[in-house]
Design an enzyme around this catalytic site. Structure first.
Site, short mmCIF file in Angstrom:
data_model
loop_
_atom_site.label_atom_id
_atom_site.label_comp_id
_atom_site.label_asym_id
_atom_site.label_seq_id
_atom_site.Cartn_x
_atom_site.Cartn_y
_atom_site.Cartn_z
N ALA A 25 0.82 -1.22 0.00
CA ALA A 25 0.00 0.00 0.00
C ALA A 25 0.85 1.27 0.00
O ALA A 25 1.89 1.29 0.66
CB ALA A 25 -0.90 -0.01 1.24
N PRO A 26 0.46 2.32 -0.74
CA PRO A 26 -0.77 2.45 -1.53
C PRO A 26 -0.70 1.85 -2.94
O PRO A 26 -1.65 1.99 -3.70
CB PRO A 26 -0.94 3.98 -1.61
CG PRO A 26 0.45 4.51 -1.57
CD PRO A 26 1.22 3.59 -0.68
N GLY A 27 0.41 1.23 -3.28
CA GLY A 27 0.43 0.49 -4.55
C GLY A 27 1.29 1.09 -5.65
O GLY A 27 1.27 0.62 -6.78
N GLY A 28 2.07 2.11 -5.33
CA GLY A 28 2.88 2.78 -6.36
C GLY A 28 3.79 1.83 -7.11
O GLY A 28 3.83 1.84 -8.35
N LYS A 29 4.50 0.98 -6.39
CA LYS A 29 5.46 0.10 -7.07
C LYS A 29 4.74 -1.06 -7.75
O LYS A 29 5.17 -1.54 -8.80
CB LYS A 29 6.53 -0.38 -6.09
CG LYS A 29 7.38 0.79 -5.60
CD LYS A 29 8.63 0.37 -4.87
CE LYS A 29 9.42 1.59 -4.44
NZ LYS A 29 8.97 2.18 -3.18
N ASP A 54 9.03 -3.78 0.21
CA ASP A 54 9.31 -2.34 0.27
C ASP A 54 8.99 -1.92 1.70
O ASP A 54 7.87 -1.52 2.02
CB ASP A 54 8.40 -1.65 -0.75
CG ASP A 54 8.73 -0.18 -0.94
OD1 ASP A 54 9.90 0.19 -0.73
OD2 ASP A 54 7.83 0.59 -1.30
N CYS A 107 12.98 3.56 1.64
CA CYS A 107 13.22 4.95 1.22
C CYS A 107 14.06 5.62 2.31
O CYS A 107 13.89 6.80 2.61
CB CYS A 107 11.93 5.70 0.91
SG CYS A 107 10.76 5.73 2.24
#
Ligand SMILES: C[S@@+](CC[C@H](N)C(=O)[O-])C[C@H]1O[C@@H](n2cnc3c(N)ncnc32)[C@H](O)[C@@H]1O
Length: 469
Positions: free
Chosen positions: A287-291, A363, A416
């Protein structure tokens, strides 16, 4: 009163109320900004956001100057007025010195003129929003604040205390960076974090062009649709920088899924997955699903055979669900709500999903030290002991993730964070463990340091599972 002034005042008063709330409750700035009054126009809204961001970004420096000027801290609403005026003074000093680079007298005159306006405005606002006595305090303090906010940056080899104050970071964090990165990179990182973050979007051209089976329909109106002009090529393939002032045009593109707000650093983790058509991907902290979207969009046609996105039950799941619904192409997409550390295996089984994948992405949650320019309040929430807590959690998550990698498959660990304790040290500890070292080989690693890469910071490691341990 001119129209612009009226707009600015609505935004200023809203910013002042939000900063008051931030001082009282130390609420996260992103949720605070969700409380911007509905009545504000888009311009007022972005002005309000700009001021709130500015104050939080420069909080340490302005507060340190206020501490020199006031013996007893006034109530939160008056402090918010002072902080806002302090931020306006920092901006005015920067603008005056840039405009009068060759003419110091002109720069000083410009700053003096701006200071008078800032003092007047802050006093008027304090009269309206606080009390006459507080307005008098504001008048006296903002005048004295002006020369302090106009002071030049400390010399390049300044010590941690001066750097921390001027660049508004906790001193312990500056010391940690000086130890890890050295003087010059730390200085560049501090300067980087104090600039406004650029807004990047990824243009999801496959989304726009492909039909449900992942094919580009012949003659499709969308198939060669370039991004609109306000999205300028960034130099990183697929990523565009959004010019400011185009929110009204960008919003529908984001809602439809044609574009996704995403920093170019995210490509490092997705590229490390080395996905091929027909493979399966398990995204374990999705979540939120960017990758997950990035991976689905960029895998060669006909795309992934299966994409499983897992995250903890909670508020972030709704965004993940919404984002996954925009994936087009051949992938079978599944959403699983579970805790990777306790019930992920049972949850996958319950959904009838595989327990081994060609590629697994972890992630992991982290300190956010690579994205502090964007997450402007992260530096004020982070504590030194958090690094140890994050590293322990990251190692546990990595061990849990490793169980879902098929023989010969890839496990990508990413953060990150730019901190060695959350990157190299976690992967080293995993590889030194019996479960890690006997079953995996470290194949690739990449670190993005913002002062070198020009985008957010990140750490990425690809581990290959041996076919036979
Ligand atoms: C850095 S964010 C992931 C961002 C995401 N990969 C993306 O690209 O949009 C970390 C995520 O880890 C999730 N998380 C933390 N602990 C978890 C756990 N035990 N099980 C599953 N997800 C977890 C958090 O809910 C959070 O969404």
């Amino acid at each position: 009163m001119s129209n612009v002034n009226r707009l600015e005042k609505g935004a200023w008063a809203s910013a002042m109320r939000l900063i008051t709330r931030w001082l009282e409750q130390r609420e996260r700035v992103d949720s605070l900004l969700a409380a911007v009054p509905a009545g504000l126009s888009p311009i007022e809204r972005s002005r309000c956001q700009y001021w709130v961001y500015g104050v939080v970004r420069h909080f340490g420096r302005i507060q340190a100057a206020l501490d020199q000027l006031i013996a007893h801290s006034p109530r939160f609403s008056t402090r918010a007025v002072l902080l806002l005026a302090g931020y306006e003074l920092i901006e005015a000093a920067a603008t005056a010195s840039a405009a009068g680079a060759d003419d110091t007298a002109a720069a000083e005159a410009a700053f003096t003129g701006q200071t008078a306006k800032i003092v007047h405005h802050a006093v008027e606002q304090a009269k309206r929003l606080a009390s006459p006595a507080e307005a008098r305090l504001v008048n006296a303090v903002v005048r004295k604040l002006a020369p302090l906010m106009a002071r030049p940056a400390p010399p390049r080899l300044a010590g941690p205390e001066l750097l921390a104050t001027y660049f508004s970071h906790p001193e312990w964090l500056v010391r940690r960076w000086l130890l890890q990165f050295g003087a010059e990179p730390t200085r560049r990182l501090l300067e980087w974090n104090q600039e406004s973050a650029r807004v990047f979007v990824r243009w999801r051209q496959n989304f726009a062009a492909n039909d449900a089976a992942g094919r580009t329909p012949a003659g499709s109106a969308d198939s060669a649709a370039p991004p609109p002009e306000f999205l300028r090529p960034s130099g990183w393939a697929g990523f565009y920088e959004a010019d400011s002032g185009h929110w009204a045009e960008l919003e529908p593109l984001l809602k439809s899924g044609a574009a996704y707000v995403q920093d170019p650093s995210t490509r490092l983790a997705v590229e490390a997955l080395e996905l091929r058509a027909g493979e399966s991907l398990l995204d374990l902290c999705a979540a939120p699903g960017g990758k997950a979207l990035f991976a689905a969009d960029t895998t060669a046609a006909p795309g992934l055979a299966q994409l499983v996105a897992l995250d903890l039950p909670g508020a972030r799941i709704d965004r993940l669900k919404e984002n996954l619904s925009t994936i087009k192409g051949a992938s079978q997409v599944a959403l699983v709500q579970a805790d990777l550390l306790t019930d992920a295996r049972a949850a996958l089984r319950e959904h009838g999903l595989p327990l081994a994948y060609d590629a697994v992405l972890l992630d992991a949650p982290c300190s956010n030290t690579g994205v502090m320019r964007r997450r402007i309040d992260a530096r004020w929430r982070l504590q030194e002991r958090d690094f140890r807590k994050h590293a322990q959690q990251q190692l546990s998550l990595l061990h849990a993730a490793a169980r879902f990698v098929a023989p010969g498959g890839r496990l990508v660990y990413s953060t990150c964070s730019i901190d060695a304790d959350e990157n190299e040290a976690v992967v080293r500890a995993f590889m030194q463990s019996r479960a890690g070292g006997s079953a995996f080989a470290l194949e690739h690693s990449a670190m993005s340091y913002p002062w070198e890469s020009g985008h957010d910071g990140a750490g990425v490691f690809r581990l290959r599972k041996k076919r036979e341990p």
